[in-house]
Design a protein around this motif. Structure first.
Motif, PDB file in Angstrom:
ATOM      1  N   GLY A 122      40.490  52.662  37.272  1.00 39.19           N
ATOM      2  CA  GLY A 122      39.251  52.927  37.742  1.00 39.19           C
ATOM      3  C   GLY A 122      38.285  51.679  38.047  1.00 39.19           C
ATOM      4  N   ALA A 123      38.794  50.597  37.712  1.00 39.41           N
ATOM      5  CA  ALA A 123      38.163  49.108  38.306  1.00 39.41           C
ATOM      6  C   ALA A 123      38.521  48.812  39.638  1.00 39.41           C
ATOM      7  N   THR A 124      37.575  48.257  40.264  1.00 38.76           N
ATOM      8  CA  THR A 124      37.694  47.636  41.721  1.00 38.76           C
ATOM      9  C   THR A 124      37.553  46.373  41.717  1.00 38.76           C
ATOM     10  N   VAL A 125      38.528  45.512  42.378  1.00 39.22           N
ATOM     11  CA  VAL A 125      38.416  44.172  42.806  1.00 39.22           C
ATOM     12  C   VAL A 125      37.887  43.862  43.995  1.00 39.22           C
ATOM     13  N   PRO A 126      36.900  43.291  44.112  1.00 42.01           N
ATOM     14  CA  PRO A 126      36.092  42.787  45.455  1.00 42.01           C
ATOM     15  C   PRO A 126      37.096  41.919  46.387  1.00 42.01           C
ATOM     16  N   ALA A 127      37.174  42.046  47.646  1.00 44.54           N
ATOM     17  CA  ALA A 127      37.879  41.449  48.407  1.00 44.54           C
ATOM     18  C   ALA A 127      37.725  40.007  48.480  1.00 44.54           C
ATOM     19  N   ASP A 128      36.641  39.476  47.853  1.00 45.86           N
ATOM     20  CA  ASP A 128      36.410  38.016  47.970  1.00 45.86           C
ATOM     21  C   ASP A 128      36.736  37.318  46.315  1.00 45.86           C
ATOM     22  N   ASP A 129      37.139  38.243  45.641  1.00 49.34           N
ATOM     23  CA  ASP A 129      37.466  38.091  44.059  1.00 49.34           C
ATOM     24  C   ASP A 129      38.546  36.908  43.821  1.00 49.34           C
ATOM     25  N   PRO A 130      38.219  35.679  43.425  1.00 48.26           N
ATOM     26  CA  PRO A 130      39.023  34.768  43.182  1.00 48.26           C
ATOM     27  C   PRO A 130      40.471  34.894  42.496  1.00 48.26           C
ATOM     28  N   ARG A 131      40.562  36.085  41.619  1.00 47.97           N
ATOM     29  CA  ARG A 131      41.712  36.857  40.959  1.00 47.97           C
ATOM     30  C   ARG A 131      42.855  37.384  41.936  1.00 47.97           C
ATOM     31  N   ARG A 132      42.280  37.509  43.222  1.00 50.82           N
ATOM     32  CA  ARG A 132      43.414  37.660  44.391  1.00 50.82           C
ATOM     33  C   ARG A 132      44.397  36.546  44.307  1.00 50.82           C
ATOM     34  N   VAL A 133      43.816  35.198  44.432  1.00 52.52           N
ATOM     35  CA  VAL A 133      44.714  34.144  44.564  1.00 52.52           C
ATOM     36  C   VAL A 133      45.513  33.975  43.327  1.00 52.52           C
ATOM     37  N   VAL A 134      44.970  34.303  42.147  1.00 48.65           N
ATOM     38  CA  VAL A 134      45.720  34.220  41.099  1.00 48.65           C
ATOM     39  C   VAL A 134      46.771  35.159  41.104  1.00 48.65           C
ATOM     40  N   ALA A 135      46.553  36.415  41.372  1.00 50.87           N
ATOM     41  CA  ALA A 135      47.757  37.449  41.519  1.00 50.87           C
ATOM     42  C   ALA A 135      48.674  37.072  42.327  1.00 50.87           C
ATOM     43  N   GLY A 136      48.088  36.388  43.598  1.00 50.65           N
ATOM     44  CA  GLY A 136      49.346  36.115  44.800  1.00 50.65           C
ATOM     45  C   GLY A 136      50.166  35.108  43.975  1.00 50.65           C
ATOM     46  N   ALA A 137      49.710  34.297  43.190  1.00 50.03           N
ATOM     47  CA  ALA A 137      50.518  33.250  42.843  1.00 50.03           C
ATOM     48  C   ALA A 137      51.453  33.656  41.603  1.00 50.03           C
ATOM     49  N   LEU A 138      50.991  34.790  40.810  1.00 53.10           N
ATOM     50  CA  LEU A 138      51.849  35.247  40.063  1.00 53.10           C
ATOM     51  C   LEU A 138      52.966  36.177  40.597  1.00 53.10           C
ATOM     52  N   THR A 139      52.709  36.724  41.781  1.00 48.94           N
ATOM     53  CA  THR A 139      53.541  37.372  42.758  1.00 48.94           C
ATOM     54  C   THR A 139      54.690  36.506  43.142  1.00 48.94           C
TER      55      THR A 139
END
Length: 174
Positions: A122-139
């Motif tokens: 149910g949580a949403t992650v905004p498009a500008d959330d810095p966690r996107r970069v971190v999740a990309g690194a984990l990928t």
């Protein structure tokens, strides 16, 4: 795509000859080329199908671990187990990601999956959330771990342990 995946699972990308794929699929070679201009376009489509299956699995059975890093690792290990059921296909898919000039949304889709799992139901992650970069690194870490596994330099337990360390360092529950 099923015909291509079946051929790749038995002999890697080399076994996915367009003519053979067309024959197995029961379509004309010209029809196959109309939808997939090259073998790599076809491989990328198969990658997309595999991601669809993983996303469906995650939607049906979301990770239930207590922390964001644990949920992300659950997603990555499901992807690992799914790919390793067919090691030749896994190698073809990973190789296509590394060597293909064909644009793919694999990284973005895996990053999105990790973010949704880490954030929780149910949580949403905004498009500008810095966690996107971190999740990309984990990928990216996971992709390299898959290469190590396919080379025979690591097994699933070693990969999981390394992913757990990486996820714990990269992701937070915030």
């Amino acid at each position: 795509m099923q015909a291509a995946a079946a051929l790749a699972s038995r002999g890697g990308v080399e076994a996915m000859q367009m003519r053979t794929v067309a024959e197995r699929a029961g379509v004309a070679l010209g029809t196959l080329y109309r939808y997939f201009p090259s073998k790599m376009d076809l491989v990328v489509a198969v990658v997309g199908e595999e991601l669809d299956l993983l996303e469906g699995s995650i939607e049906r059975r979301p990770p239930r671990a207590g922390t964001a890093p644990q949920r992300a690792v659950d997603v990555l290990m499901r992807a690992t187990r799914g790919l390793m059921r067919e090691p030749e296909l896994a190698e073809a898919l990973i190789r296509s990601l590394l060597l293909s000039d064909v644009r793919t949304d694999f990284g973005d889709r895996m990053t999105g999956l990790l973010l949704r799992a880490a954030a929780g139901p149910g949580a949403t992650v905004p498009a500008d959330d810095p966690r996107r970069v971190v999740a990309g690194a984990l990928t990216s870490v996971w992709t390299m771990e898959m290469i190590e596994m396919l080379r025979g330099h690591a097994d699933a337990e070693e990969i999981q342990a390394r992913l757990e360390v990486s996820a714990a360092r990269l992701l937070t529950d915030s």
